[in-house]
Design a protein around this motif. Structure first.
Motif, PDB file in Angstrom:
ATOM      1  N   ASP A  59      70.553  37.012 161.967  1.00 19.96           N
ATOM      2  CA  ASP A  59      69.681  37.285 163.105  1.00 19.96           C
ATOM      3  C   ASP A  59      68.350  37.883 162.650  1.00 19.96           C
ATOM      4  O   ASP A  59      67.289  37.530 163.167  1.00 19.96           O
ATOM      5  CB  ASP A  59      70.375  38.238 164.088  1.00 19.96           C
ATOM      6  CG  ASP A  59      71.533  37.582 164.834  1.00 19.96           C
ATOM      7  OD1 ASP A  59      71.690  36.345 164.720  1.00 19.96           O
ATOM      8  OD2 ASP A  59      72.290  38.310 165.499  1.00 19.96           O
ATOM      9  N   THR A  60      68.422  38.804 161.694  1.00 20.03           N
ATOM     10  CA  THR A  60      67.195  39.431 161.193  1.00 20.03           C
ATOM     11  C   THR A  60      66.304  38.409 160.511  1.00 20.03           C
ATOM     12  O   THR A  60      65.078  38.434 160.653  1.00 20.03           O
ATOM     13  CB  THR A  60      67.536  40.564 160.206  1.00 20.03           C
ATOM     14  OG1 THR A  60      68.352  41.537 160.856  1.00 20.03           O
ATOM     15  CG2 THR A  60      66.267  41.260 159.713  1.00 20.03           C
ATOM     16  N   TRP A  61      66.922  37.491 159.766  1.00 21.82           N
ATOM     17  CA  TRP A  61      66.122  36.476 159.079  1.00 21.82           C
ATOM     18  C   TRP A  61      65.355  35.629 160.094  1.00 21.82           C
ATOM     19  O   TRP A  61      64.173  35.342 159.919  1.00 21.82           O
ATOM     20  CB  TRP A  61      67.001  35.578 158.211  1.00 21.82           C
ATOM     21  CG  TRP A  61      66.174  34.712 157.298  1.00 21.82           C
ATOM     22  CD1 TRP A  61      65.763  35.002 156.036  1.00 21.82           C
ATOM     23  CD2 TRP A  61      65.645  33.415 157.617  1.00 21.82           C
ATOM     24  NE1 TRP A  61      65.006  33.972 155.536  1.00 21.82           N
ATOM     25  CE2 TRP A  61      64.907  32.982 156.483  1.00 21.82           C
ATOM     26  CE3 TRP A  61      65.714  32.587 158.727  1.00 21.82           C
ATOM     27  CZ2 TRP A  61      64.251  31.758 156.440  1.00 21.82           C
ATOM     28  CZ3 TRP A  61      65.043  31.363 158.695  1.00 21.82           C
ATOM     29  CH2 TRP A  61      64.329  30.956 157.560  1.00 21.82           C
ATOM     30  N   LYS A 100      61.322  35.451 160.302  1.00 25.15           N
ATOM     31  CA  LYS A 100      60.649  34.161 160.153  1.00 25.15           C
ATOM     32  C   LYS A 100      59.764  33.870 161.352  1.00 25.15           C
ATOM     33  O   LYS A 100      58.665  33.305 161.212  1.00 25.15           O
ATOM     34  CB  LYS A 100      61.697  33.051 159.992  1.00 25.15           C
ATOM     35  CG  LYS A 100      61.112  31.719 159.528  1.00 25.15           C
ATOM     36  CD  LYS A 100      60.595  31.812 158.106  1.00 25.15           C
ATOM     37  CE  LYS A 100      60.119  30.468 157.599  1.00 25.15           C
ATOM     38  NZ  LYS A 100      59.503  30.570 156.245  1.00 25.15           N
ATOM     39  N   ASP A 101      60.217  34.264 162.525  1.00 26.94           N
ATOM     40  CA  ASP A 101      59.479  33.982 163.754  1.00 26.94           C
ATOM     41  C   ASP A 101      58.558  35.135 164.165  1.00 26.94           C
ATOM     42  O   ASP A 101      58.046  35.142 165.284  1.00 26.94           O
ATOM     43  CB  ASP A 101      60.454  33.685 164.898  1.00 26.94           C
ATOM     44  CG  ASP A 101      61.271  32.424 164.654  1.00 26.94           C
ATOM     45  OD1 ASP A 101      60.830  31.582 163.851  1.00 26.94           O
ATOM     46  OD2 ASP A 101      62.350  32.290 165.264  1.00 26.94           O
ATOM     47  N   GLN A 102      58.406  36.123 163.279  1.00 25.88           N
ATOM     48  CA  GLN A 102      57.511  37.263 163.513  1.00 25.88           C
ATOM     49  C   GLN A 102      57.839  38.002 164.814  1.00 25.88           C
ATOM     50  O   GLN A 102      56.967  38.315 165.618  1.00 25.88           O
ATOM     51  CB  GLN A 102      56.047  36.798 163.511  1.00 25.88           C
ATOM     52  CG  GLN A 102      55.614  36.191 162.183  1.00 25.88           C
ATOM     53  CD  GLN A 102      54.152  35.805 162.164  1.00 25.88           C
ATOM     54  OE1 GLN A 102      53.529  35.634 163.215  1.00 25.88           O
ATOM     55  NE2 GLN A 102      53.590  35.678 160.977  1.00 25.88           N
ATOM     56  N   ALA A 129      62.540  45.934 156.787  1.00 27.73           N
ATOM     57  CA  ALA A 129      63.380  44.789 157.142  1.00 27.73           C
ATOM     58  C   ALA A 129      63.238  43.674 156.110  1.00 27.73           C
ATOM     59  O   ALA A 129      64.231  43.048 155.726  1.00 27.73           O
ATOM     60  CB  ALA A 129      63.010  44.279 158.529  1.00 27.73           C
ATOM     61  N   GLN A 130      62.011  43.420 155.652  1.00 26.97           N
ATOM     62  CA  GLN A 130      61.834  42.355 154.669  1.00 26.97           C
ATOM     63  C   GLN A 130      62.474  42.730 153.342  1.00 26.97           C
ATOM     64  O   GLN A 130      63.128  41.902 152.697  1.00 26.97           O
ATOM     65  CB  GLN A 130      60.353  42.030 154.457  1.00 26.97           C
ATOM     66  CG  GLN A 130      60.154  40.822 153.534  1.00 26.97           C
ATOM     67  CD  GLN A 130      58.729  40.315 153.506  1.00 26.97           C
ATOM     68  OE1 GLN A 130      57.927  40.642 154.389  1.00 26.97           O
ATOM     69  NE2 GLN A 130      58.390  39.522 152.500  1.00 26.97           N
TER      70      GLN A 130
END
Length: 352
Positions: A237-239, A243-245, A268-269
């Motif tokens: 979910d975090t990825w 990815k979608d900012q 987070a990154q």
């Protein structure tokens, strides 16, 4: 055990009995890697945590815990002393009055006590503690069970890594070892360790990445074993959010809008880099410390997609698709603005 504890206070068994009121159940504050933990008070008024080894605990676990006797760091729990009495094997530690991190991070009442500033300090403190274990402890020590329950908080909410019953020393910081007895906790175990018993310092890096995501979100990381999951729903979910900012969707609602967006994004990154499936792609904890401690350092790489994720099946803001590499199974995740998601599993007819 006595040799390992040389230089530390040897407590008399009667002192331990007095401090714990004869190991009263009401004095139990938790369970560690090899036994129960009691709150106790020494004659001078000092509160201590007393870990009593389970009679069935393997001596290897006790000896692993004793690695701690040689560790001295602000973010590692401090051993005060020990006691041997017949079959009793007891270790005495500093008492952490705020208990473990999981008591706050998953509690809707206590959660607000951890504002973003405190959470960020916990993240950086854990980073420094793990760097010490991996590089400066003389052991190249791998904890192997990093999770919120094993992060204790002192009166100033400074994190202390605890419970070294599963820890192992490596021959170097790049060494890999194998075990047929995999320990640890689902949701925090690195894929190569959970499936093949392979562990290294990168095993702790993966667990740290999950810890950071949990601290940011207040969510648990669930492994969907029946669906061939290796990293967990929180990572996936975090990825998507990264990815979608839309990483703002990851943030624990208890924080409201009281947080630093740039710090959240960086943490987070970095966490996603740590939680990558291939240990070769994960940074070292020294790299993690550098990335978190300096806003001027640009993050050197982008986290790779979690396994089985495929782009382009629909509007990527609403739908993502996962396809099994070794089966004819397609998993579709429909993600809303809420941190939870709905999964649909489609099993295709086998190829002829």
């Amino acid at each position: 055990m006595e040799e390992a504890c040389a230089g530390f206070t040897r407590f008399d068994f009667c002192q331990i009995l007095d401090a714990t009121e004869n190991f009263s159940e009401k004095m139990i504050v938790g369970w560690g890697g090899f036994g129960k933990v009691y709150k106790g008070q020494l004659p001078g008024g000092l509160n201590v945590a007393i870990k009593r080894a389970d009679e069935h605990a393997a001596m290897l676990e006790v000896n692993s815990e004793l690695q701690l006797a040689k560790l001295q760091h602000a973010n590692v729990i401090r051993l005060l002393g020990w006691c041997i009495h017949g079959k009793e094997r007891i270790l005495v530690y500093d008492f952490m009055q705020n208990g473990s991190l999981d008591r706050y991070i998953y509690d809707r009442t206590k959660g607000p006590m951890l504002n973003w500033s405190k959470r960020f300090k916990i993240i950086t403190g854990l980073t420094e503690g793990i760097v010490y274990l991996h590089k400066h402890s003389m052991f190249w020590l791998v904890h192997r069970d990093l999770k919120p329950h094993n992060v204790l908080l002192d009166c100033n909410m400074i994190p202390k890594i605890a419970d070294f019953g599963s820890a192992r020393a490596l021959s170097s910081d790049i060494a890999e070892e194998h075990t047929s007895r995999v320990v640890g906790t689902s949701g925090y175990k690195a894929p190569e360790y959970a499936s093949r018993g392979v562990y290294s310092t990168k095993t702790d890096v993966f667990s740290f990445g999950i810890l950071v995501l949990v601290i940011i979100s207040g969510r648990k990381n669930t492994i969907l074993n029946k669906q061939g999951d290796t990293v967990g729903d929180l990572v996936r979910d975090t990825w998507h959010m990264w990815k979608d900012q839309r990483l703002h969707e990851l943030v624990d609602p208890l924080l409201g809008d009281r947080y630093e967006v740039t710090e959240i994004m960086r943490c987070a990154q970095v966490a996603l880099l740590c939680a990558q499936e291939d240990p070769a792609n994960r940074p070292t904890m020294t790299d993690v410390a550098a990335m978190l401690n300096s806003e001027s350092i640009s993050l050197p790489m982008e986290p790779k997609q979690p396994a089985k994720l495929i782009h382009g099946c629909a509007d990527r803001d609403t739908t993502s698709t996962y396809m099994g590499q070794s089966s004819r199974t397609i998993e579709v995740t429909i993600t809303s603005s809420a941190p939870m998601s709905t999964r649909v599993r489609i099993i295709l007819d086998p190829e002829v």
